[in-house]
Design a protein around this motif. Sequence first.
Motif, PDB file in Angstrom:
ATOM      1  N   GLN A 278     -36.791 -82.830  64.873  1.00  0.00           N
ATOM      2  CA  GLN A 278     -37.948 -83.561  65.373  1.00  0.00           C
ATOM      3  C   GLN A 278     -38.401 -82.986  66.721  1.00  0.00           C
ATOM      4  OE1 GLN A 278     -36.058 -87.422  65.239  1.00  0.00           O
ATOM      5  NE2 GLN A 278     -37.399 -88.098  63.565  1.00  0.00           N
ATOM      6  N   PHE A 279     -37.439 -82.692  67.588  1.00  0.00           N
ATOM      7  CA  PHE A 279     -37.750 -82.132  68.900  1.00  0.00           C
ATOM      8  C   PHE A 279     -38.419 -80.764  68.748  1.00  0.00           C
ATOM      9  CE2 PHE A 279     -36.632 -79.540  72.617  1.00  0.00           C
ATOM     10  CZ  PHE A 279     -37.191 -80.322  73.622  1.00  0.00           C
ATOM     11  N   ASP A 280     -37.849 -79.908  67.881  1.00  0.00           N
ATOM     12  CA  ASP A 280     -38.424 -78.580  67.644  1.00  0.00           C
ATOM     13  C   ASP A 280     -39.843 -78.688  67.076  1.00  0.00           C
ATOM     14  OD1 ASP A 280     -36.139 -77.402  68.617  1.00  0.00           O
ATOM     15  OD2 ASP A 280     -35.296 -76.924  66.636  1.00  0.00           O
ATOM     16  N   GLY A 281     -40.044 -79.645  66.171  1.00  0.00           N
ATOM     17  CA  GLY A 281     -41.371 -79.858  65.592  1.00  0.00           C
ATOM     18  C   GLY A 281     -42.378 -80.297  66.652  1.00  0.00           C
ATOM     19  N   LEU A 282     -41.930 -81.179  67.547  1.00  0.00           N
ATOM     20  CA  LEU A 282     -42.785 -81.653  68.635  1.00  0.00           C
ATOM     21  C   LEU A 282     -43.157 -80.505  69.573  1.00  0.00           C
ATOM     22  CD1 LEU A 282     -44.141 -84.044  70.056  1.00  0.00           C
ATOM     23  CD2 LEU A 282     -41.975 -84.439  71.250  1.00  0.00           C
ATOM     24  N   ILE A 283     -42.168 -79.704  69.946  1.00  0.00           N
ATOM     25  CA  ILE A 283     -42.422 -78.551  70.816  1.00  0.00           C
ATOM     26  C   ILE A 283     -43.372 -77.570  70.135  1.00  0.00           C
ATOM     27  CG2 ILE A 283     -41.351 -76.529  71.915  1.00  0.00           C
ATOM     28  CD1 ILE A 283     -40.896 -79.178  73.387  1.00  0.00           C
ATOM     29  N   SER A 284     -43.192 -77.355  68.846  1.00  0.00           N
ATOM     30  CA  SER A 284     -44.063 -76.448  68.092  1.00  0.00           C
ATOM     31  C   SER A 284     -45.511 -76.937  68.125  1.00  0.00           C
ATOM     32  CB  SER A 284     -43.567 -76.338  66.653  1.00  0.00           C
ATOM     33  OG  SER A 284     -44.445 -75.562  65.882  1.00  0.00           O
ATOM     34  N   LYS A 285     -45.719 -78.225  67.924  1.00  0.00           N
ATOM     35  CA  LYS A 285     -47.075 -78.800  67.959  1.00  0.00           C
ATOM     36  C   LYS A 285     -47.686 -78.677  69.359  1.00  0.00           C
ATOM     37  CE  LYS A 285     -47.869 -80.308  63.839  1.00  0.00           C
ATOM     38  NZ  LYS A 285     -48.917 -79.727  63.025  1.00  0.00           N
ATOM     39  N   ILE A 286     -46.885 -78.922  70.393  1.00  0.00           N
ATOM     40  CA  ILE A 286     -47.369 -78.800  71.767  1.00  0.00           C
ATOM     41  C   ILE A 286     -47.794 -77.364  72.040  1.00  0.00           C
ATOM     42  CG2 ILE A 286     -46.669 -78.846  74.197  1.00  0.00           C
ATOM     43  CD1 ILE A 286     -44.965 -81.341  73.454  1.00  0.00           C
ATOM     44  N   ASN A 287     -46.992 -76.389  71.606  1.00  0.00           N
ATOM     45  CA  ASN A 287     -47.334 -74.970  71.790  1.00  0.00           C
ATOM     46  C   ASN A 287     -48.606 -74.600  71.037  1.00  0.00           C
ATOM     47  OD1 ASN A 287     -45.205 -74.386  73.510  1.00  0.00           O
ATOM     48  ND2 ASN A 287     -43.833 -73.797  71.851  1.00  0.00           N
ATOM     49  N   GLU A 288     -48.771 -75.155  69.838  1.00  0.00           N
ATOM     50  CA  GLU A 288     -49.959 -74.884  69.026  1.00  0.00           C
ATOM     51  C   GLU A 288     -51.217 -75.410  69.736  1.00  0.00           C
ATOM     52  OE1 GLU A 288     -51.510 -76.609  64.800  1.00  0.00           O
ATOM     53  OE2 GLU A 288     -49.403 -75.956  64.868  1.00  0.00           O
ATOM     54  N   ILE A 289     -51.131 -76.611  70.281  1.00  0.00           N
ATOM     55  CA  ILE A 289     -52.258 -77.195  71.021  1.00  0.00           C
ATOM     56  C   ILE A 289     -52.545 -76.369  72.271  1.00  0.00           C
ATOM     57  CG2 ILE A 289     -52.985 -79.204  72.380  1.00  0.00           C
ATOM     58  CD1 ILE A 289     -51.390 -80.913  70.303  1.00  0.00           C
ATOM     59  N   HIS A 290     -51.495 -75.955  72.956  1.00  0.00           N
ATOM     60  CA  HIS A 290     -51.639 -75.149  74.168  1.00  0.00           C
ATOM     61  C   HIS A 290     -52.354 -73.829  73.865  1.00  0.00           C
ATOM     62  CE1 HIS A 290     -50.609 -73.550  78.113  1.00  0.00           C
ATOM     63  NE2 HIS A 290     -50.157 -72.462  77.527  1.00  0.00           N
ATOM     64  N   GLU A 291     -51.985 -73.172  72.773  1.00  0.00           N
ATOM     65  CA  GLU A 291     -52.617 -71.903  72.389  1.00  0.00           C
ATOM     66  C   GLU A 291     -54.097 -72.101  72.058  1.00  0.00           C
ATOM     67  OE1 GLU A 291     -50.354 -70.093  69.243  1.00  0.00           O
ATOM     68  OE2 GLU A 291     -48.539 -69.990  70.482  1.00  0.00           O
ATOM     69  N   LYS A 292     -54.423 -73.193  71.362  1.00  0.00           N
ATOM     70  CA  LYS A 292     -55.824 -73.461  71.008  1.00  0.00           C
ATOM     71  C   LYS A 292     -56.657 -73.728  72.258  1.00  0.00           C
ATOM     72  CE  LYS A 292     -55.129 -75.054  66.303  1.00  0.00           C
ATOM     73  NZ  LYS A 292     -55.224 -76.158  65.354  1.00  0.00           N
ATOM     74  N   LEU A 293     -56.102 -74.461  73.192  1.00  0.00           N
ATOM     75  CA  LEU A 293     -56.817 -74.734  74.437  1.00  0.00           C
ATOM     76  C   LEU A 293     -57.027 -73.452  75.233  1.00  0.00           C
ATOM     77  CD1 LEU A 293     -55.166 -78.064  75.624  1.00  0.00           C
ATOM     78  CD2 LEU A 293     -57.509 -77.743  74.831  1.00  0.00           C
ATOM     79  N   ASN A 294     -56.027 -72.592  75.299  1.00  0.00           N
ATOM     80  CA  ASN A 294     -56.146 -71.329  76.025  1.00  0.00           C
ATOM     81  C   ASN A 294     -57.146 -70.402  75.360  1.00  0.00           C
ATOM     82  OD1 ASN A 294     -54.443 -71.976  78.107  1.00  0.00           O
ATOM     83  ND2 ASN A 294     -52.659 -71.000  77.217  1.00  0.00           N
ATOM     84  N   ALA A 295     -57.204 -70.412  74.042  1.00  0.00           N
ATOM     85  CA  ALA A 295     -58.142 -69.545  73.313  1.00  0.00           C
ATOM     86  C   ALA A 295     -59.580 -69.946  73.622  1.00  0.00           C
ATOM     87  CB  ALA A 295     -57.874 -69.615  71.815  1.00  0.00           C
ATOM     88  N   LYS A 296     -59.829 -71.231  73.790  1.00  0.00           N
ATOM     89  CA  LYS A 296     -61.186 -71.707  74.064  1.00  0.00           C
ATOM     90  C   LYS A 296     -61.611 -71.414  75.493  1.00  0.00           C
ATOM     91  CE  LYS A 296     -61.395 -75.292  70.575  1.00  0.00           C
ATOM     92  NZ  LYS A 296     -61.568 -76.705  70.289  1.00  0.00           N
ATOM     93  N   THR A 297     -60.664 -71.362  76.413  1.00  0.00           N
ATOM     94  CA  THR A 297     -61.012 -71.144  77.810  1.00  0.00           C
ATOM     95  C   THR A 297     -60.906 -69.681  78.218  1.00  0.00           C
ATOM     96  OG1 THR A 297     -58.745 -71.648  78.525  1.00  0.00           O
ATOM     97  CG2 THR A 297     -60.311 -73.472  78.501  1.00  0.00           C
ATOM     98  N   ALA A 298     -60.415 -68.835  77.324  1.00  0.00           N
ATOM     99  CA  ALA A 298     -60.292 -67.414  77.651  1.00  0.00           C
ATOM    100  C   ALA A 298     -61.687 -66.807  77.798  1.00  0.00           C
ATOM    101  CB  ALA A 298     -59.514 -66.677  76.561  1.00  0.00           C
ATOM    102  N   PRO A 299     -61.874 -65.922  78.762  1.00  0.00           N
ATOM    103  CA  PRO A 299     -63.196 -65.322  78.930  1.00  0.00           C
ATOM    104  C   PRO A 299     -63.584 -64.515  77.687  1.00  0.00           C
ATOM    105  CG  PRO A 299     -61.583 -64.241  80.354  1.00  0.00           C
ATOM    106  CD  PRO A 299     -60.896 -65.405  79.704  1.00  0.00           C
ATOM    107  N   LYS A 300     -64.823 -64.686  77.291  1.00  0.00           N
ATOM    108  CA  LYS A 300     -65.322 -64.001  76.105  1.00  0.00           C
ATOM    109  C   LYS A 300     -65.566 -62.534  76.436  1.00  0.00           C
ATOM    110  CE  LYS A 300     -68.847 -64.526  72.569  1.00  0.00           C
ATOM    111  NZ  LYS A 300     -70.037 -65.262  72.166  1.00  0.00           N
ATOM    112  N   GLN A 301     -65.073 -61.651  75.590  1.00  0.00           N
ATOM    113  CA  GLN A 301     -65.290 -60.215  75.782  1.00  0.00           C
ATOM    114  C   GLN A 301     -66.673 -59.847  75.249  1.00  0.00           C
ATOM    115  OE1 GLN A 301     -63.205 -57.930  77.207  1.00  0.00           O
ATOM    116  NE2 GLN A 301     -61.899 -59.628  77.792  1.00  0.00           N
ATOM    117  N   GLU A 302     -67.408 -59.076  76.037  1.00  0.00           N
ATOM    118  CA  GLU A 302     -68.738 -58.641  75.619  1.00  0.00           C
ATOM    119  C   GLU A 302     -68.610 -57.613  74.496  1.00  0.00           C
ATOM    120  OE1 GLU A 302     -72.341 -58.909  75.112  1.00  0.00           O
ATOM    121  OE2 GLU A 302     -71.975 -59.668  77.121  1.00  0.00           O
ATOM    122  N   VAL A 303     -69.458 -57.748  73.497  1.00  0.00           N
ATOM    123  CA  VAL A 303     -69.480 -56.827  72.363  1.00  0.00           C
ATOM    124  C   VAL A 303     -70.665 -55.882  72.548  1.00  0.00           C
ATOM    125  CG1 VAL A 303     -69.783 -56.650  69.859  1.00  0.00           C
ATOM    126  CG2 VAL A 303     -68.438 -58.535  70.835  1.00  0.00           C
TER     127      VAL A 303
END
Length: 103
Positions: free
Chosen positions: A20-45
Motif C-alpha cells: 500500500q505504501f509503495d502504491g501510494l508513493i508511486s501515485k505521488i511520483n506520477e502526479i509529481h511528474e505530470k505537474l512538472n511536465a506541464k510547468t516545463a518550459p516549452k521548446q520552440e520548434v
Amino acid sequence: MLHNLKQTIFMEAIILSKEQFDGLISKINEIHEKLNAKTAPKQEVFLDNEELIAMLKISRRTAQTWRDEGKISFSQVGSKIYYKLSDVEKTMQDHYNKSFAKK
C-alpha cells in the motif's frame, strides 16, 4: 472545545502495508511528474523551408514572397531558411477570415 483539543493532541495513526505504501508513493511520483511536465518550459520548434512548404501546401515562390513582403518571420543561416512554428501559427491566425453570416 475540549473535544477539539483532544483531536489536535491525539492524532489517529494509519498503518499501511509495504504494498500500500509503495502504491501510494508511486501515485505521488506520477502526479509529481505530470505537474512538472506541464510547468516545463516549452521548446520552440523550427521548420525548414521544405517543411513549411509541405505543411502549408504552398510553392517555394509563395514562401519567398511572404518573406519578401514581411508576412512571415524567418531566420537564415547561410542559405538555409528556418521558421518558428509559433510564428507560422501566428501568421495564419493574423490572416484568418471568419465566414460570412448569411442574411
